[in-house]
Design a protein around this motif. Sequence first.
Motif, PDB file in Angstrom:
ATOM      1  N   ARG A 133       0.860  -1.179   0.000  1.00 30.11           N
ATOM      2  CA  ARG A 133       0.000   0.000   0.000  1.00 30.11           C
ATOM      3  C   ARG A 133       0.900   1.233   0.000  1.00 30.11           C
ATOM      4  O   ARG A 133       1.925   1.268   0.685  1.00 30.11           O
ATOM      5  CB  ARG A 133      -0.904   0.009   1.242  1.00 30.11           C
ATOM      6  CG  ARG A 133      -1.883   1.171   1.286  1.00 30.11           C
ATOM      7  CD  ARG A 133      -2.746   1.122   2.535  1.00 30.11           C
ATOM      8  NE  ARG A 133      -3.586   2.309   2.623  1.00 30.11           N
ATOM      9  CZ  ARG A 133      -4.801   2.399   2.136  1.00 30.11           C
ATOM     10  NH1 ARG A 133      -5.335   1.350   1.525  1.00 30.11           N
ATOM     11  NH2 ARG A 133      -5.507   3.505   2.252  1.00 30.11           N
ATOM     12  N   ARG A 145       2.585   4.684   0.770  1.00 29.01           N
ATOM     13  CA  ARG A 145       2.717   5.583   1.910  1.00 29.01           C
ATOM     14  C   ARG A 145       2.100   6.932   1.541  1.00 29.01           C
ATOM     15  O   ARG A 145       1.925   7.251   0.367  1.00 29.01           O
ATOM     16  CB  ARG A 145       4.186   5.773   2.275  1.00 29.01           C
ATOM     17  CG  ARG A 145       4.875   4.498   2.752  1.00 29.01           C
ATOM     18  CD  ARG A 145       6.253   4.804   3.328  1.00 29.01           C
ATOM     19  NE  ARG A 145       7.135   5.326   2.291  1.00 29.01           N
ATOM     20  CZ  ARG A 145       7.934   4.578   1.540  1.00 29.01           C
ATOM     21  NH1 ARG A 145       7.935   3.252   1.685  1.00 29.01           N
ATOM     22  NH2 ARG A 145       8.714   5.133   0.636  1.00 29.01           N
ATOM     23  N   GLU A 146       1.789   7.724   2.559  1.00 32.78           N
ATOM     24  CA  GLU A 146       1.149   9.021   2.317  1.00 32.78           C
ATOM     25  C   GLU A 146       1.998   9.878   1.386  1.00 32.78           C
ATOM     26  O   GLU A 146       1.478  10.540   0.479  1.00 32.78           O
ATOM     27  CB  GLU A 146       0.924   9.758   3.637  1.00 32.78           C
ATOM     28  CG  GLU A 146       0.227  11.106   3.448  1.00 32.78           C
ATOM     29  CD  GLU A 146      -0.019  11.819   4.756  1.00 32.78           C
ATOM     30  OE1 GLU A 146      -0.487  12.974   4.719  1.00 32.78           O
ATOM     31  OE2 GLU A 146       0.259  11.233   5.825  1.00 32.78           O
ATOM     32  N   SER A 147       3.300   9.872   1.592  1.00 36.73           N
ATOM     33  CA  SER A 147       4.181  10.689   0.746  1.00 36.73           C
ATOM     34  C   SER A 147       4.139  10.216  -0.707  1.00 36.73           C
ATOM     35  O   SER A 147       4.224  11.034  -1.642  1.00 36.73           O
ATOM     36  CB  SER A 147       5.621  10.636   1.274  1.00 36.73           C
ATOM     37  OG  SER A 147       6.115   9.310   1.268  1.00 36.73           O
ATOM     38  N   GLU A 148       3.990   8.916  -0.921  1.00 39.53           N
ATOM     39  CA  GLU A 148       3.926   8.368  -2.275  1.00 39.53           C
ATOM     40  C   GLU A 148       2.606   8.725  -2.948  1.00 39.53           C
ATOM     41  O   GLU A 148       2.561   8.975  -4.157  1.00 39.53           O
ATOM     42  CB  GLU A 148       4.114   6.853  -2.236  1.00 39.53           C
ATOM     43  CG  GLU A 148       5.522   6.438  -1.853  1.00 39.53           C
ATOM     44  CD  GLU A 148       5.655   4.955  -1.580  1.00 39.53           C
ATOM     45  OE1 GLU A 148       6.730   4.394  -1.887  1.00 39.53           O
ATOM     46  OE2 GLU A 148       4.701   4.341  -1.054  1.00 39.53           O
ATOM     47  N   VAL A 149       1.538   8.755  -2.159  1.00 39.37           N
ATOM     48  CA  VAL A 149       0.236   9.165  -2.686  1.00 39.37           C
ATOM     49  C   VAL A 149       0.295  10.620  -3.143  1.00 39.37           C
ATOM     50  O   VAL A 149      -0.124  10.964  -4.262  1.00 39.37           O
ATOM     51  CB  VAL A 149      -0.870   8.991  -1.627  1.00 39.37           C
ATOM     52  CG1 VAL A 149      -2.190   9.587  -2.118  1.00 39.37           C
ATOM     53  CG2 VAL A 149      -1.054   7.519  -1.283  1.00 39.37           C
ATOM     54  N   LEU A 150       0.829  11.476  -2.282  1.00 39.53           N
ATOM     55  CA  LEU A 150       0.917  12.902  -2.609  1.00 39.53           C
ATOM     56  C   LEU A 150       1.787  13.121  -3.844  1.00 39.53           C
ATOM     57  O   LEU A 150       1.433  13.904  -4.732  1.00 39.53           O
ATOM     58  CB  LEU A 150       1.498  13.679  -1.423  1.00 39.53           C
ATOM     59  CG  LEU A 150       0.687  13.659  -0.126  1.00 39.53           C
ATOM     60  CD1 LEU A 150       1.410  14.421   0.970  1.00 39.53           C
ATOM     61  CD2 LEU A 150      -0.700  14.244  -0.337  1.00 39.53           C
ATOM     62  N   GLN A 162      -7.683  17.494  -7.142  1.00 39.07           N
ATOM     63  CA  GLN A 162      -6.710  17.277  -6.076  1.00 39.07           C
ATOM     64  C   GLN A 162      -7.110  18.063  -4.821  1.00 39.07           C
ATOM     65  O   GLN A 162      -7.043  17.543  -3.695  1.00 39.07           O
ATOM     66  CB  GLN A 162      -5.325  17.700  -6.548  1.00 39.07           C
ATOM     67  CG  GLN A 162      -4.196  17.449  -5.566  1.00 39.07           C
ATOM     68  CD  GLN A 162      -2.850  17.906  -6.120  1.00 39.07           C
ATOM     69  OE1 GLN A 162      -2.791  18.687  -7.081  1.00 39.07           O
ATOM     70  NE2 GLN A 162      -1.763  17.432  -5.536  1.00 39.07           N
ATOM     71  N   GLU A 221      -5.965  13.964  -2.015  1.00 39.69           N
ATOM     72  CA  GLU A 221      -5.136  12.857  -2.482  1.00 39.69           C
ATOM     73  C   GLU A 221      -5.459  11.545  -1.775  1.00 39.69           C
ATOM     74  O   GLU A 221      -5.553  10.496  -2.407  1.00 39.69           O
ATOM     75  CB  GLU A 221      -3.643  13.181  -2.299  1.00 39.69           C
ATOM     76  CG  GLU A 221      -3.147  14.370  -3.102  1.00 39.69           C
ATOM     77  CD  GLU A 221      -3.226  15.672  -2.329  1.00 39.69           C
ATOM     78  OE1 GLU A 221      -3.980  15.733  -1.327  1.00 39.69           O
ATOM     79  OE2 GLU A 221      -2.521  16.639  -2.723  1.00 39.69           O
ATOM     80  N   GLU A 222      -5.618  11.608  -0.449  1.00 36.56           N
ATOM     81  CA  GLU A 222      -5.875  10.387   0.313  1.00 36.56           C
ATOM     82  C   GLU A 222      -7.222   9.769  -0.036  1.00 36.56           C
ATOM     83  O   GLU A 222      -7.365   8.543  -0.089  1.00 36.56           O
ATOM     84  CB  GLU A 222      -5.794  10.672   1.813  1.00 36.56           C
ATOM     85  CG  GLU A 222      -4.381  10.920   2.325  1.00 36.56           C
ATOM     86  CD  GLU A 222      -3.499   9.674   2.223  1.00 36.56           C
ATOM     87  OE1 GLU A 222      -4.014   8.552   2.304  1.00 36.56           O
ATOM     88  OE2 GLU A 222      -2.275   9.844   2.044  1.00 36.56           O
ATOM     89  N   TYR A 239      -6.921   8.063  -3.370  1.00 38.08           N
ATOM     90  CA  TYR A 239      -6.228   6.781  -3.246  1.00 38.08           C
ATOM     91  C   TYR A 239      -7.116   5.735  -2.573  1.00 38.08           C
ATOM     92  O   TYR A 239      -7.088   4.550  -2.947  1.00 38.08           O
ATOM     93  CB  TYR A 239      -4.926   6.953  -2.467  1.00 38.08           C
ATOM     94  CG  TYR A 239      -4.116   5.682  -2.378  1.00 38.08           C
ATOM     95  CD1 TYR A 239      -3.744   4.993  -3.531  1.00 38.08           C
ATOM     96  CD2 TYR A 239      -3.726   5.164  -1.146  1.00 38.08           C
ATOM     97  CE1 TYR A 239      -3.003   3.826  -3.462  1.00 38.08           C
ATOM     98  CE2 TYR A 239      -2.979   3.989  -1.067  1.00 38.08           C
ATOM     99  CZ  TYR A 239      -2.633   3.326  -2.223  1.00 38.08           C
ATOM    100  OH  TYR A 239      -1.907   2.165  -2.150  1.00 38.08           O
ATOM    101  N   GLU A 240      -7.920   6.159  -1.607  1.00 37.82           N
ATOM    102  CA  GLU A 240      -8.847   5.216  -0.978  1.00 37.82           C
ATOM    103  C   GLU A 240      -9.875   4.717  -1.984  1.00 37.82           C
ATOM    104  O   GLU A 240     -10.228   3.540  -2.002  1.00 37.82           O
ATOM    105  CB  GLU A 240      -9.556   5.889   0.205  1.00 37.82           C
ATOM    106  CG  GLU A 240     -10.428   4.956   1.029  1.00 37.82           C
ATOM    107  CD  GLU A 240      -9.647   3.814   1.669  1.00 37.82           C
ATOM    108  OE1 GLU A 240     -10.283   2.782   1.984  1.00 37.82           O
ATOM    109  OE2 GLU A 240      -8.420   3.932   1.861  1.00 37.82           O
TER     110      GLU A 240
END
Length: 208
Positions: free
Chosen positions: A76, A78-83, A142, A147-148, A151-152
């Motif tokens: 899954r 990471r938050e930084s990768e999603v952003l 965005q 972003e989160e 991704y969800e």
Amino acid sequence: FLYFIDRLAMRSVSLSVLGVVLLAMLVLGAELPKPTDEEDTARVSPEHMKCDTCAGSLFHIWWKFKKWHEKFPQKRMRESEVLESVDDACMPRSFATTYGIKKVGDRHHLSGDGLKWFSVQSPTVGTLQPGMWLTDACRVTQGEVGEEVLYEMFNVYHKQMGLEKSDVAMFRDVCIKRRKQCTVEEGLETFDRFEKEDLKVELADIDE
């Protein structure tokens, strides 16, 4: 043949967009769409292309998630990768050479990745404006959706519908339900692989 020319133009494989356009005109006598004054100067999407721009930009966000998960199927982000993924998807370079304006019937539409208009056999003219419209639409998504949450959506719909149909559910959730840039009817005309059968699948309740 026009479809082949169109694919070369949109992908910028070896010829410039202008070169491919000229080739289409010379060989086939094809009539190029002439952008309206608004389409030639607007920095944000004209009203009649808002569904196209939402759909095209959302497709790029989904594509970034998809490519990452194909590489790391058991992980899954990471938050930084999603952003980073969403931010990269919304960069102007993502859209600069892959979208143009195409005349379909008596209307102008965007043609490019994620859009059904791409497969319509008609010449496409490349200008600077579509890239700006798509970048703006992507940034608005965005900011408004987040972003989160995007991704969800990807994760939920990936499990619910499979990787190759999760983009359709994300499009329905973002561009039709949340941002209201498309009606269902416009969406069915516009977004690649979106069919009436998909409407039987109820969208998940994903917290904003």
